[in-house]
Design an enzyme around this catalytic site. Structure first.
Site, PDB file in Angstrom:
ATOM      1  N   THR A  51       0.813  -1.212   0.000  1.00  0.00           N
ATOM      2  CA  THR A  51       0.000   0.000   0.000  1.00  0.00           C
ATOM      3  C   THR A  51       0.853   1.270   0.000  1.00  0.00           C
ATOM      4  O   THR A  51       0.525   2.253  -0.675  1.00  0.00           O
ATOM      5  CB  THR A  51      -0.931   0.002   1.229  1.00  0.00           C
ATOM      6  OG1 THR A  51      -1.842  -1.090   1.111  1.00  0.00           O
ATOM      7  CG2 THR A  51      -1.726   1.293   1.329  1.00  0.00           C
ATOM      8  N   THR A  52       1.959   1.248   0.724  1.00  0.00           N
ATOM      9  CA  THR A  52       2.759   2.469   0.887  1.00  0.00           C
ATOM     10  C   THR A  52       3.300   2.990  -0.433  1.00  0.00           C
ATOM     11  O   THR A  52       3.384   4.207  -0.636  1.00  0.00           O
ATOM     12  CB  THR A  52       3.908   2.218   1.877  1.00  0.00           C
ATOM     13  OG1 THR A  52       3.345   1.881   3.138  1.00  0.00           O
ATOM     14  CG2 THR A  52       4.799   3.439   2.033  1.00  0.00           C
ATOM     15  N   HIS A  83      -2.194  14.841   4.185  1.00  0.00           N
ATOM     16  CA  HIS A  83      -3.447  15.573   4.344  1.00  0.00           C
ATOM     17  C   HIS A  83      -3.372  16.564   5.507  1.00  0.00           C
ATOM     18  O   HIS A  83      -2.693  16.322   6.505  1.00  0.00           O
ATOM     19  CB  HIS A  83      -4.587  14.594   4.594  1.00  0.00           C
ATOM     20  CG  HIS A  83      -4.891  13.713   3.428  1.00  0.00           C
ATOM     21  ND1 HIS A  83      -5.674  14.120   2.381  1.00  0.00           N
ATOM     22  CD2 HIS A  83      -4.504  12.439   3.134  1.00  0.00           C
ATOM     23  CE1 HIS A  83      -5.766  13.139   1.490  1.00  0.00           C
ATOM     24  NE2 HIS A  83      -5.067  12.102   1.928  1.00  0.00           N
ATOM     25  N   LYS A 134     -12.087  10.102  -0.370  1.00  0.00           N
ATOM     26  CA  LYS A 134     -11.859  11.526  -0.622  1.00  0.00           C
ATOM     27  C   LYS A 134     -12.009  11.874  -2.094  1.00  0.00           C
ATOM     28  O   LYS A 134     -11.838  13.024  -2.481  1.00  0.00           O
ATOM     29  CB  LYS A 134     -10.475  11.925  -0.104  1.00  0.00           C
ATOM     30  CG  LYS A 134     -10.357  11.810   1.418  1.00  0.00           C
ATOM     31  CD  LYS A 134      -8.989  12.241   1.896  1.00  0.00           C
ATOM     32  CE  LYS A 134      -8.918  12.249   3.414  1.00  0.00           C
ATOM     33  NZ  LYS A 134      -9.090  10.939   4.013  1.00  0.00           N
TER      34      LYS A 134
END
Length: 365
Positions: free
Chosen positions: A40-41, A49, A249
């Site tokens: 994922t990284t 954010h 988002k």
């Protein structure tokens, strides 16, 4: 015997190792892949954010704002590419303005610095290439962009230099309780540890299940991206969001620290925790949606498509807790967005959790 075993060396495991390496502890990190930050990284939006999106009072809200400030310090200290460019959340119709107001109120409650609402004229003065139908925006100057792989690598590398043992290609296959703590089994051997931190990303529930039934489940959400050529890098100078939905988002358009432009992601639940394939439908959705924000994007200048997985759990907030049935076993799980931003604060929290257990933490010189 190890004092601490960390399972997983994505950005959460790396940040935890980095913080724990400041103390006289015998710490080891067990990573299933052949490199750090390999899941994922390395496949996300590369955004730090500001912290207006999480609901006030949640762990996400607190750790996002704390992590944003810590990440800026760590990037400067460890020479990681970082740029505090700020972000804009666009309202593309009058109906979306109340949502901007809600995000603004969240940001004030969460302690986001410098946040303010902009008119259409102010927004287009900042970013002239935005859609002309923009009616307003939420501006957060503390948001930034980073190289997420190098961010995690720098923290892991520093941890190793400070004495942490990094075991690559070492998936954890079994966890058992012992009189002194836990026995962690890998194909490369068994290790005893007093404390275990589970930072296994989308596999965190499976790792927890090696010891006992977890109180949560993780279904990954796949996000697909376009990486644009540097010829598109000047289209926007800030991170451009649309109003978020329940699935995330939304599709963003943002500069990268290398001068490219990144566009994405969509959000699609997938049952296979290794499914990082891109799809025609997913990429078409990303493209169509992004053009609502920045209509001049030239997708013929795309140089790479990729997808990443987010660890979406059955709980709304980050799962950062000790097992009630197995004291000394800690979950750092369900770390979806803003996980990259929150990682340094989660690493600091790992230290606090050990302190709360009465572990004597002696700082190294």
């Amino acid at each position: 015997m190890l004092d601490v075993a960390i399972i997983g060396c994505g950005v959460i495991g790396a940040a935890s190792a980095y913080e724990l390496s400041h103390y006289r502890l015998q710490t080891a990190v067990f990573e299933a892949e052949n490199d750090v930050a390999d899941c994922t990284t390395k496949a996300n939006s590369a955004i730090l954010h500001a912290g207006y999106d999480p609901e006030p009072g949640t762990r996400m809200a607190r750790l996002n704002v704390e992590g944003s400030a810590l990440a800026k310090e760590i990037c400067a200290r460890l020479d990681v590419p970082y740029h505090q460019c700020g972000s804009l959340v666009l309202a593309l119709s009058p109906e979306e303005l109340p949502h901007l107001q809600k995000l603004y109120e969240n940001g004030i409650a969460n302690g986001v610095p410098g946040i303010r609402l902009l008119s259409a004229e102010e927004t287009l003065a900042m970013e002239p290439n935005l859609a002309p139908n923009v009616v307003g925006a939420l501006y957060a100057p503390s948001a930034g962009i980073v190289d997420p792989w190098r961010f995690a690598l720098a923290m892991a590398e520093t941890a190793v230099e400070n004495g942490v043992q990094l075991c690559l290609q070492s998936p954890v296959t079994a966890i058992g309780k012992t009189p002194g703590g836990f026995c962690v089994q890998t194909p490369r051997g068994a290790y005893e540890a007093r404390y275990v931190f589970n930072a296994a990303g989308v596999q965190a529930d499976e790792v927890h299940a090696l010891l006992e039934a977890p109180g949560y489940a993780i279904t990954p959400s796949r996000g697909e991206y376009y990486l644009m050529d540097k010829s598109q890098g000047a289209q926007v100078g800030r991170i451009i969001f649309q109003c978020p939905s329940q699935s995330g988002k939304g599709v963003l358009v943002a500069p990268t620290v290398h001068g490219n432009l990144i566009v994405g992601p969509n959000a699609e639940p997938v049952p296979d925790k290794r499914d990082v394939g891109t799809t025609g439908a997913g990429l078409a959705y990303v493209r169509k949606t992004a053009l609502r924000s920045v209509p001049g994007l030239n997708f013929r200048e795309n140089i790479r498509n990729f997808a990443g997985l987010r660890a979406v759990s059955t709980r709304d907030d980050f799962i950062l807790e000790e097992s009630a049935a197995s004291p000394g076993f800690f979950d750092l799980a369900g770390i979806k967005s803003p996980g990259l931003t929150s990682a340094p604060a989660i690493g600091a929290l790992a230290v606090q959790l050990l302190r709360q257990k009465g572990v004597a933490l002696e700082e190294k010189p």
